[in-house]
Design an enzyme around this catalytic site. Structure first.
Site: not given
Lengths: 501, 366, 219
Positions: B14-16, B43
């Site tokens: 997952g990420c930002a 995040r």
């Protein structure tokens, strides 16, 4: 009575307390097993004629009948099982080539059952197929190599002709002649309702079915029966049949006895004359000749129809497919060695060809290695038994699948594997009017629609579970598959990791 | 430790994401983008961060700027031999960094400004960009221990294993001035030991930062690998970058058309369009069907003179766009924009599958 | 010079493919599959033709002032092919007839092996002009033939005719069927009708339409 070395394989078990001697079984059995004995005032049976098609069982109003495997046996011998011994008796008695029907029944590995499908957990959401869009529409055909634009920069639609299907399931080739008019009508109607296609096989196209053209694939096989310009233009696509999974490398032979009435008219050969399909196309002795036939078919249909080339899955199928992908064909259909047939020599059916799972994986990978997967779409066939098989085929790399045995079962087939006798009690693989009328095409079509609709729903459920909402994203997505109980080589050919990896 | 991709490991994450773009080409330092991505600290998990910056090398703007990770001297020697064979190396230096406690195990990090040797280029019968991209792919898949993580003109990627704000400090991004910045903070599900696995991912001047895990990965990978690409990292971002490079640069599709391929509208939506539009969308979706991307993603694509933001067609990941005067802000969360520009003229969340595109008003200005 | 200037047809495949009417004249060796699926009209070739001429043709006429390659008239169901010279292998293979559709192939010279293989209907006439001292066909003539008729103008029957074929000297009845074909041939190619018609002909016919019935046993 003459010496008989062959003991009937089945026993007809009749419960005397239930039998009311209504004689339905007698009327229904095309093999004339049941008979009412006027003297004894009861039903009797000649098991030697029974093929275990279940017609009598299904129609017995009091459920008085069942068919069981005989327990009569030979002295046990792992090397000489009963079937093998009996086949020798048959051939010693007749001098004939053993003839069988439907798909290979032998215990070869079924790779579909050794592959497991993935689902999303946490890192990526699954999708609810009942409420969110879930797309099963597919376009089969060649993809354009270059983008072209007009002076204003607008994209020019240079997409070669495509076969558009609402679900990736097509009905595979079965000729009118090998199956009945009503069976064909059921397939044609169902294909139209489902937004998919059925396939004429090499028996030509009956005049009545021309209106179903948009949902028809017209086949051109080595016998060229019923092939003419109008026929070629009538369908949504043209299929060149080079081979069939049940009998790779050999031709076909519909006995003159089946060339009657409409079958003769549709094939455009005289009644009673054998319909012989040569083993090869005699204008194709090499890959460049295939290109010639494919392009001649395109030429005569003004390049408006996609051309499918159907081949049996044989040892060097990947190299062959690579050649076909460069032949001008738009679609390659690969038929695995468990595919069905209306008649094939037993030895060929049971010993020639390779499993569709391995063939499909090898072909898809080869075409990608060569950068030509976009030249063609792939249809896989040869015993697709459920929506899970469909899913696994697409994940391995198929664009769509062909089903035929499953479709026949929807029409009532009980897999008695006696199609070649022409006495199908279910009215499918026969031309005898009293039998063919047993299959109501309206009901048949509805049952086919039910089957494919249910499978499509199941596909959507599985897609949703993987977080995929379009067929395109399934195709060749082998990370979504894991093998169980497969060796390194098998995993390597299938291009999948083992479960737990 | 298993190296992502190289050892056959695929790591979901997952990420930002965040980006700043100046339509009039105003070049600003990396401080604001670091602040923005740092706000979304939660995040990321410290296992990957990175930035792409455009307009940072005006003095070398006609040369390809290659950023390299080397695992050791041997890799550097082998790679430099390859580079000298194929390119005229105009300038080379270590990329300046500073010590940051949380950034460890750094590889050798070098930068080369190069142009293809004319003899090699004409021998290859390729256009210049394809030649350079093939060279990049070759180094990355064939020279053990060498990895080109940035290869565009007048732009650069800076990435490492760590939180993005630490990565920004490590690379001294306050010393660079760009008209476009994109940033990425990563939350992989297990530990990548290798810096090449961090994002952004780029090829030539196209860089991608991406949030989400795509479900179509292997279908996309096996499609794009037919066209001379090698997905060494097994990450979604890598395959998305290659698809965009293929569609946009090699096939000549516009970014809008590219978006209609990778986040194609549903058939039901296509059917509601005008005849002409329906034909166009059906064409794009059918002709490049293996490049449809499903599953959650929000991506920001940086390229020379522009930027594109795109959500997956179901909009399974968040993304917000804000405008203030000639400046554009894009981020996973609105707060990451408000932090650096509290007074926006306009702020909205683009619909799924609808690309948001901005270009420099005058492409010559930088 | 009032000839129409055409793009070269040399080696061009599928000439007249599926045509329903009209006449095509060809003066340079055309490519394979000349007149495939032909459905009417006429194709006249003033040189040799290549393989798969008249493949699956349904109606119309193909006239070759020269020789043809292999598999001429494959699976042909109607119309006529006249060849002044020789044919390659498998001429008329799987030719078939249906109701008023009765395909005809007339060959002035000799045919290669497998003439009329699987033939299921229609007429093949081989005149063998210039080969009067030997069979005008190669090996395996009429292999698997189960319909139609093959006429050979010869006094030398091939030695390897299969068992299911009956070869009989043509009598008055057969000659009346041969005569119009010879006449058409002579009109096109300028041969001596009388001389040809006064020769000895053999008619080959299958004695069963179901040659393979005994081969199988149910299993």
């Amino acid at each position: 009575m003459a010496l008989s070395e062959l003991y009937p394989p089945y026993e007809v078990v009749r419960n005397p307390d239930r039998c009311i001697a209504c004689r339905v079984c007698e009327r229904q059995c095309a093999n004339e097993v049941h008979r009412y004995d006027e003297d004894l005032k009861k039903m009797t049976a000649d098991e030697s004629k029974c093929v275990n098609c279940h017609r009598c069982v299904a129609l017995c109003p009091t459920r008085a009948l069942k068919i069981v495997k005989t327990d009569h046996c030979f002295r046990e011998n792992e090397n000489w099982p009963k079937e093998t011994i009996e086949e020798i008796y048959r051939q010693a008695g007749s001098g004939g080539v053993l003839l069988s029907s439907m798909g290979n029944p032998k215990p070869y590995p079924i790779y579909w059952d050794r592959l497991l499908i993935n689902a999303s957990q946490v890192t990526n959401p699954s999708i609810d197929p009942l409420r969110e869009p879930m797309e099963t529409r597919v376009f089969l055909g060649k993809k354009p190599e270059e983008i072209h634009r007009d002076e204003a920069g607008k994209l020019l639609p240079n997409l070669p002709p495509q076969l558009e299907l609402s679900t990736p399931i097509l009905f595979s080739a079965m000729s009118y002649g090998s199956i009945s008019y009503n069976a064909h009508k059921s397939l044609a109607q169902a294909a139209r309702e489902l937004g998919t296609c059925y396939n004429t096989g090499e028996g030509g196209l009956h005049q009545d079915f021309y209106p179903y053209g948009e949902n028809t694939i017209v086949q051109v096989a080595s016998g060229r029966f019923g092939v003419h310009k109008e026929y070629l233009s009538a369908g949504a696509a043209i299929e060149v049949k080079m081979g069939q999974g049940a009998k790779p490398g050999i031709g076909g032979h519909l006995p003159g006895a089946k060339i009657v009435g409409d079958v003769s008219r549709t094939r455009m050969i005289p009644e009673g004359s054998d319909a012989i399909s040569p083993a090869p196309h005699h204008d194709i002795y090499s890959i460049e000749d295939l290109r010639q036939l494919v392009l001649s078919l395109k030429e005569v249909t003004h390049f408006e129809k996609p051309v499918i080339v159907k081949i049996a899955a044989v040892h060097n199928v990947a190299a062959i497919a690579s050649g076909i992908a460069r032949s001008g064909a738009d679609i390659i259909a690969i038929d695995g060695f468990r595919g069905g047939t209306g008649a094939a020599p037993t030895r060929i059916r049971d010993n020639v060809g390779i499993p569709i799972e391995l063939a499909l994986a090898a072909v898809d990978q080869r075409l990608r290695d060569e950068g030509i997967r976009g030249n063609v779409s792939l249809i896989a066939g040869g015993s697709i038994r459920s929506s899970a098989d469909v899913m696994k085929a697409i994940l391995l790399g198929a664009d769509a699948v062909y089903i035929a045995t499953a479709a026949l079962m929807a029409l009532g087939c009980h897999l008695c594997r006696s199609c070649h006798s022409g006495k199908c009690s279910w009215g499918i693989a026969t031309q005898r009017p009293e039998l063919t009328q047993r299959l109501d095409p309206e009901i048949g079509a509805q049952r086919l629609v039910n089957l494919v609709t249910a499978w499509t729903h199941e596909l959507k459920e599985m897609m949703g579970g993987m977080g995929i909402n379009s067929i395109e994203a399934l195709r060749g997505n082998r990370l979504m598959l894991r093998g169980v109980g497969l060796n390194e080589k098998e995993l390597q050919i299938l291009g999948v990791a083992h479960a737990g990896e | 430790m298993l190296r992502e991709g190289i050892d056959g490991v695929r790591i979901p994450s997952g990420c930002a994401v965040s980006a700043i773009f100046s339509k009039n080409g105003h070049r600003r330092s990396g401080e604001n983008i670091i602040r923005s991505i740092a706000l979304m600290h939660e995040r990321s998990n410290g296992l990957g961060g990175g930035f792409a910056a455009y307009g940072i090398y005006p003095e070398y703007k006609n040369l390809y700027a290659l950023h390299l990770f080397y695992e050791g001297k041997k890799a550097k020697e082998a790679c430099e031999e390859f580079l000298n064979e194929h390119f005229d190396v105009v300038n080379l230096s270590k990329i300046p960094t500073r010590k940051v406690p949380s950034i460890k195990d750094e590889p050798l990090i070098w930068r080369y400004f190069v142009e293809p040797l004319h003899t090699k280029l004409s021998e290859s019968q390729l256009d210049e960009e394809t030649f350079v991209s093939r060279c990049v792919i070759r180094v990355n898949s064939e020279i053990d221990g060498a990895y080109i993580f940035s290869s565009g003109k007048n732009m650069g990627v800076f990435k490492a294993v760590g939180y993005p704000e630490d990565v920004g400090e490590f690379y001294r991004l306050e010393d660079y001035k760009g008209y476009c910045w994109t940033a990425h903070g990563r939350y992989p599900t297990n530990t990548p030991g290798w810096w090449g696995g961090a994002h952004p991912f780029s090829l030539l001047d196209r860089s991608v930062v991406h949030n989400g895990e795509i479900s179509s990965y292997d279908a996309n990978r096996r499609t794009i690998e037919m066209y001379g690409y090698r997905c060494n990292l097994l990450t979604d971002t890598e395959v998305i970058t290659y698809i965009i490079d293929y569609l946009n640069r090699r096939k000549g599709l516009s970014y809008e058309e590219t978006a209609s391929v990778i986040a194609a509208p549903f058939w039901s939506a296509i059917e509601r369009e005008s005849e002409e539009e329906r034909r166009r969308l059906t064409y794009l979706r059918s002709a490049f069907s293996g490049m449809l991307i499903t599953g959650p993603f929000s991506i920001i694509v940086g390229f020379t003179g522009g930027i594109m933001a795109l959500n997956d067609r179901l909009k399974l990941r968040s993304m917000v766009v804000g405008e203030k005067g000639e400046d554009v802000y894009i981020a996973s969360e609105e707060s990451a924009i408000r932090l650096i520009e509290p007074e926006l003229d306009k702020v909205w969340a683009p619909k799924g599958g609808e690309p948001v595109l901005y270009y420099l008003k005058d492409p010559e200005m930088v | 010079m009032n000839k129409r200037k055409n793009a070269s047809l040399l080696g061009k495949r599928y000439l007249g493919c599926g045509n329903e009417k009209g006449t095509i004249e060809v003066h340079e060796t055309p490519g394979n599959a000349l007149g495939a699926y032909l459905d009417g009209g006429r194709i006249r070739v003033f040189c040799n033709a290549q393989d798969a001429t008249g493949d699956t043709m349904n109606a119309g006429e193909i006239l070759i002032h020269g020789s043809v390659g292999d598999a001429a008239g494959y699976a042909m169901r109607g119309g006529a092919i006249y060849v002044q010279g020789d044919t390659g292998y498998r001429c008329g293979i799987h030719m078939k007839e249906y109701q008023d559709k009765k395909p005809v192939i007339v060959v002035g010279g000799c045919c290669g092996s497998f003439l009329g293989e699987y033939q299921a209907g229609g007429v093949i006439l081989v005149l063998g002009i210039g080969a009067e001292d030997r069979p005008p066909v190669g090996n395996f003539c009429a292999a698997g033939m189960h319909g139609g008729i093959i006429y050979l103008r010869t006094e030398h029957l091939p030695a390897d005719l299969p068992g299911q074929i009956t070869a009989k000297r043509a009598g008055r009845e057969e000659l009346t069927k041969i005569a119009p074909l010879v006449r058409r041939f002579c009109r096109e190619f300028g041969e001596e009708e009388e001389a040809l018609l006064s020769s000895c002909y053999y008619a080959l016919t299958p004695n069963t339409r179901n040659p393979y019935r005994q081969l199988y046993v149910n299993n």
